[in-house]
Scaffold this active site. Sequence first.
Site, PDB file in Angstrom:
ATOM      1  N   SER A   1       0.866  -1.353  -0.009  1.00 29.53           N
ATOM      2  CA  SER A   1      -0.199  -0.034  -0.212  1.00 29.53           C
ATOM      3  C   SER A   1       0.995   1.212  -0.001  1.00 29.53           C
ATOM      4  CB  SER A   1      -0.849   0.037   1.136  1.00 29.53           C
ATOM      5  OG  SER A   1      -2.050   0.749   1.077  1.00 29.53           O
TER       6      SER A   1
ATOM      7  N   ASP B   1      -8.885  -4.576  -6.236  1.00 28.39           N
ATOM      8  CA  ASP B   1      -8.303  -3.528  -5.364  1.00 28.39           C
ATOM      9  C   ASP B   1      -9.222  -2.336  -5.384  1.00 28.39           C
ATOM     10  OD1 ASP B   1      -7.346  -1.699  -3.465  1.00 28.39           O
ATOM     11  OD2 ASP B   1      -5.199  -2.787  -3.689  1.00 28.39           O
TER      12      ASP B   1
ATOM     13  N   HIS C   1      -7.020  -5.451  -1.781  1.00 33.75           N
ATOM     14  CA  HIS C   1      -5.989  -4.619  -1.356  1.00 33.75           C
ATOM     15  C   HIS C   1      -5.233  -5.561  -0.277  1.00 33.75           C
ATOM     16  CE1 HIS C   1      -4.046  -0.661  -1.063  1.00 33.75           C
ATOM     17  NE2 HIS C   1      -3.966  -0.724   0.456  1.00 33.75           N
TER      18      HIS C   1
END
Length: 703
Positions: free
Chosen positions: A528, A615, A647
């Site tokens: 991320s 995602d 994600h």
Amino acid sequence: MKAQSTLSLALILAAASACSPTASLDATEPGGGGKANAQMLAKGTANPDLIPRELLFGNPDRAAPRLSPDGKRIMWLAPDEGVLNVWVAPAGKLDAGKVVTKDRLRGIRNAGWTADGRYIIYAQDQAGNENWHLHRIDPEVGASSDTDLTPNPEVRAQMVGGSREQPKFILVGINDRNPAHHDVYRMNIETGERTLVEQNDAGYAGYVSDENLELRYAYAPRPDGGIEILAPGGDKAGRGHGKKDWAPIEAIEQIDSMSTQDAGFDASGRYRYMIDSRGRDTGALIEIDTETDERKVLYQDPKAELGGVMRDAKTRKPVAVTVNWDKPRWEVLDPSYADDFAALEQVKPGNNFAITDQTREGDQWIVAYYSDKGSVSYYQYDRATKDSTFLFFINEALEGLELASMHPRVIESRDGLELVSYLSLPPSSDPDDDGVPDEPVPMVLLVHGGPWARDNWGYNPMAQWLTNRGYAVLSVNFRGSTGFGKAFTAAGDKEWAAKMHDDLLDAVDWAVDTKVTSKDSVAIMGGSYGGYATLVGLTFTPEVFACGVDIVGPSNLVTLLETIPPYWAPMVAQFTTRVGDHRTEEGRALLESRSPLNRVDAIVKPLLIGQGANDPRVKQAEADQIVAAMTEREIPVTYALFPDEGHGFARPSNSQAFNAVAETFLAGCLGGEYLPISDIGDSTLQVPAGRELIPGLSEQLDD
């Protein structure tokens, strides 16, 4: 996870990759890096005696125990046919447990009892799309009673409130009318019938309810990134005297917006609790008398944010808080609980613990014990006798293995900030376990997501995996992280790829200066925001890192902000004030200048990218566009794509498959040990680019 933390990883991700300590791509010859990359593959050592990836990243044996409100039953999560499901047993008889759900895809990771213990409610999405649905199960009936309470496939449901006083009902936020705004419904858990309580036409970011399922306060985002607190009729007690309109009663400024939050009501509904940093650097636990507006500070630490609040089961008043600077500690607020915490500290001395559940009467607790070198263990605590009964380890096979210690270190940034960091070393390199290796070892700089999150002390499967393969692991709470005061978080505003990256570079310099590692033997990886930091490392400072592993990281900050999920629309101001405003010419220029995609030509070191196709936060396009740009320039890259993930990689088979690729990649880059790729298994791994750069990968995919 807070709504603001759009880049935070909800899951533990993993990675590894293929390059050599001294080799790098030729920066002066476009496309010339292909030969150099091929020459550096598989420079590590295959070792069949390493800890298996399945042991570190597979399903837990058992996890997340929860007592029924009356204490007569216990539920937990455990695999059934290789997928995490909900199990239930009579309390004290875990061996009599029976599986009551039948998930066969992603596994269930969040479940709990209803207030009367009649049902179990769990949340599940589809293939990582984060459109969470609430499911209801009757544990007496089992999987055939599984009912989706929010069946619209496009809906994202979220819990707003529950109540011991009205156990058959819950408040649920549902965005079926407007994807950007959650309306609040009162839902009958048994029938699924729902009644509209609040139509969210104003675009409020959230609501606060009390024990009677009354909406008392609402939170409205301001254009400057601050938050307005509203109440019905502007009544500070939040009762509104029957009025339906909302009016502001106080404000939270932008700088306080990530360190000030609601902490609920006591059982009477008169006293409200908040973690509040207004007028101070760190959030204090405060008690507000809603009838007089008198405010009392119950606890504050001058350096660290509060990690959690434990409350009395019946009165719902706070009795203890956790504080976490470099390691968590408990502070007892109610003297009548002091003996309980003293007793719990004696169960596993040297371990940290958390009270994760308690019965309706508060007489029985579930306590989780954490260390840095072993599996989490759960106990049931009897408050009357002060006795603790062992329940289970999350992963019993970890017990007895040689695992790495996690050493807290405070690193000073170039401008004087204290960066709380964690260093783990291969046990063989640090036989006296003092956090100083006998000689420098290759290192992985492991960057957390968020960035509005933090690294913590404790067992970390990624750190154990990497140290077992021969690498030091350094995790840094760089500026912008939360947990260390609002000034520290605000120091990261608009500093993506700037001072936030400088902090990571300062940590690398510290590791080299203290002979933890050597200058040419450092990889960077993360998920991320950590994936973004990896891309920044290889584009903004291309000679610092030997290679990089980017997991679901954004490559272009403009396209990232333009594709924020609609249900995060109320929080857009947080991103525009803290990252940059894509809606203005000046802000867009800033974001473009901090985007790795615009510096692809600078990449001279090997890169591995992992991405979930579904995602909703960091879209697949973020990975696609940088892979396309590198491919166009004949810059080698390996791209691992999972069509059934979001994600992060939730399915163990997918996580292990990516780790297998990443482990081989890192072994080539840093010269560590590795287990050859052999456990792609039933994963959905696709490799659109660069499969030939990872030894053994093509053979596995072609089988």
